[in-house]
Write an enzyme that holds these catalytic residues in place. Structure first.
Site, short mmCIF file in Angstrom:
data_model
loop_
_atom_site.label_atom_id
_atom_site.label_comp_id
_atom_site.label_asym_id
_atom_site.label_seq_id
_atom_site.Cartn_x
_atom_site.Cartn_y
_atom_site.Cartn_z
N ASP A 13 41.75 32.57 10.35
CA ASP A 13 43.18 32.22 10.29
C ASP A 13 43.67 31.58 11.59
O ASP A 13 43.54 32.18 12.67
CB ASP A 13 44.02 33.48 10.04
CG ASP A 13 43.74 34.14 8.70
OD1 ASP A 13 43.19 33.47 7.81
OD2 ASP A 13 44.09 35.33 8.54
N LYS A 40 41.31 37.23 2.21
CA LYS A 40 41.71 38.40 1.42
C LYS A 40 40.55 39.36 1.17
O LYS A 40 40.70 40.57 1.27
CB LYS A 40 42.34 37.95 0.10
CG LYS A 40 43.64 37.18 0.34
CD LYS A 40 44.34 36.78 -0.92
CE LYS A 40 45.40 35.72 -0.64
NZ LYS A 40 46.40 36.13 0.35
N GLU A 139 40.46 34.02 -4.33
CA GLU A 139 40.16 33.01 -3.31
C GLU A 139 38.76 32.43 -3.45
O GLU A 139 38.39 31.53 -2.70
CB GLU A 139 40.35 33.58 -1.90
CG GLU A 139 41.78 33.45 -1.42
CD GLU A 139 42.02 33.91 0.00
OE1 GLU A 139 43.08 33.61 0.53
OE2 GLU A 139 41.17 34.62 0.57
N LEU A 220 56.15 45.67 -3.96
CA LEU A 220 57.54 45.22 -3.86
C LEU A 220 58.01 45.17 -2.41
O LEU A 220 59.19 45.39 -2.13
CB LEU A 220 58.45 46.18 -4.66
CG LEU A 220 58.04 46.48 -6.10
CD1 LEU A 220 58.91 47.58 -6.70
CD2 LEU A 220 58.12 45.22 -6.96
N GLY A 221 57.11 44.91 -1.48
CA GLY A 221 57.48 44.87 -0.06
C GLY A 221 57.95 46.24 0.41
O GLY A 221 57.39 47.26 0.00
N GLY A 224 58.45 49.37 -1.84
CA GLY A 224 57.35 50.20 -2.32
C GLY A 224 56.53 49.49 -3.38
O GLY A 224 56.28 48.30 -3.26
N ASP A 245 54.56 40.74 11.47
CA ASP A 245 53.55 39.83 10.91
C ASP A 245 53.05 40.45 9.60
O ASP A 245 52.34 41.46 9.63
CB ASP A 245 52.41 39.68 11.94
CG ASP A 245 51.26 38.82 11.44
OD1 ASP A 245 51.20 38.55 10.23
OD2 ASP A 245 50.42 38.43 12.26
N ALA A 248 48.12 40.04 5.63
CA ALA A 248 47.16 41.11 5.29
C ALA A 248 47.81 42.42 4.86
O ALA A 248 47.11 43.41 4.61
CB ALA A 248 46.16 41.38 6.41
N ALA A 249 49.14 42.44 4.75
CA ALA A 249 49.79 43.69 4.29
C ALA A 249 49.33 44.02 2.86
O ALA A 249 48.96 45.16 2.55
CB ALA A 249 51.31 43.55 4.35
N GLY A 250 49.33 43.00 2.00
CA GLY A 250 48.88 43.22 0.62
C GLY A 250 47.40 43.60 0.58
O GLY A 250 46.98 44.44 -0.20
N ASP A 251 46.62 42.99 1.46
CA ASP A 251 45.18 43.29 1.48
C ASP A 251 44.91 44.72 1.92
O ASP A 251 44.06 45.41 1.37
CB ASP A 251 44.46 42.32 2.43
CG ASP A 251 44.63 40.88 1.96
OD1 ASP A 251 44.74 40.66 0.75
OD2 ASP A 251 44.65 39.99 2.83
N SER A 290 45.00 43.80 12.49
CA SER A 290 46.17 44.63 12.18
C SER A 290 45.84 45.81 11.26
O SER A 290 46.73 46.58 10.88
CB SER A 290 47.26 43.78 11.52
OG SER A 290 46.87 43.42 10.20
#
Ligand code: RIB
Length: 306
Positions: A13, A40, A139, A220-221, A224, A245, A248-251, A290
């Protein structure tokens, strides 16, 4: 055999930070540029490993310096990489923009990830058969990923599909998925339905359930995540934290979910655990850098559930 197998992407990235995104035709000045390992598939795999999951990676790297970075990460994290192949095409790269709200815009150039074809899939057929839970994203080549889903379903292996980046998928494929984890945008693309309110998210998730998807977990961010099955619909609250940042939160959510599910946690407990991992991820820069470990996630849960 590994309990969890990730078949997925590696991406280096290139991350530019700016106050606000440029409009079309506009130039803005940014204030930092960083290079972070991500992708991902790799993010989800490393997240699972840091949380104590028994995980292996399947994918494709270039024979280049970026490929070596990922090989070293997997070695250091104790991730099995016998089925990570190498090719003459460069390791994938992404351009990422992050604004002052911590939101991101990402463009991935697939490069080596798209060199993983049916001939590689045939080589890992036994790996697919032997795993307990298979984690996939979108991906890699779509035709190959769809074939992985068909095979895993035939072998009775549980499938966790993170449908990102989202494309329309045939209902036959969606119906083979055990855990589908779209965010609201991805849910809208998969169903062709609006997903702006909780009611709309529930209706869209139920459409996927009607195709045969066993469980939809819509992220849903900070609100939750919503769990929908044929029997229940439930929102598991998230954590309010300051995001710097969100890459990668979803990952990290998906990696944590996989670990919790393979440990036998209930759906609700698994989603609570995954929400905590996601909340920690957004507070730190970069994708793989992270990702927090088990102790950090458990301490965060203990502190925030008082
Ligand atoms: O989900 C975040 C990831 O998406 C980034 O690390 C980037 O590489 C893209 O694959």
């Amino acid at each position: 055999m590994s309990k969890i197998t990730v078949i997925g992407s590696f991406v280096m990235d290139n991350v530019a930070k700016m106050k606000k995104y440029p409009e079309a035709g506009e130039t803005v000045l940014g204030y930092s540029l960083g290079l972070f390992p991500g992708g991902k598939g790799a993010n989800q795999c490393v997240a699972a490993a840091r949380l104590g999951g028994d995980v292996q990676m399947v994918g494709m790297l270039g024979k280049d310096g970026n490929g070596d970075v990922f090989r070293k990460i997997m070695k250091d994290e104790g991730i099995k990489q016998d089925n990570v192949f190498s090719c003459d095409v460069p390791t994938a790269i992404a351009q990422i923009q992050i604004n002052d709200e911590g939101q991101n815009r990402i463009c991935v150039i697939p490069c080596a990830n798209y060199e993983f074809g049916f001939e590689h899939l045939d080589k890992v057929d036994e790996v697919i058969k032997d795993t307990e839970l298979l984690i996939l994203q979108l991906e890699m080549r779509l035709d190959v990923t769809q074939e992985v889903i068909r095979r895993a379903h035939k072998y009775g292996v549980k499938i966790l599909l993170n449908p990102a980046p989202a494309v329309e998928l045939e209902s036959e494929i969606l119906g083979m998925v055990d855990y589908l984890t779209p965010n609201e945008t991805e849910l809208a693309i998969l169903t062709g339905m609006p997903t702006e309110t909780d009611e709309e998210v529930i209706a869209a998730a139920n459409k996927l359930i009607s195709y045969g998807t066993k469980t939809v977990i819509a992220t849903l961010g900070s609100r939750g995540a919503l769990i929908a099955t044929e029997a229940q619909v439930q929102i598991v609250s998230g954590y309010k934290v300051k995001a710097i940042d969100t890459v990668a939160a979803g990952d990290s959510f998906n990696g944590a979910l996989a670990v919790a599910l393979t440990e036998g946690k209930s759906l609700e407990e698994a989603v609570k655990f995954a929400n905590a991992m996601g909340a920690l991820t957004v507070q730190k820069e970069g994708a793989i850098p992270s990702l927090h470990n088990r102790k950090q996630v458990e301490e965060f849960i203990a502190k925030n559930n008082k």
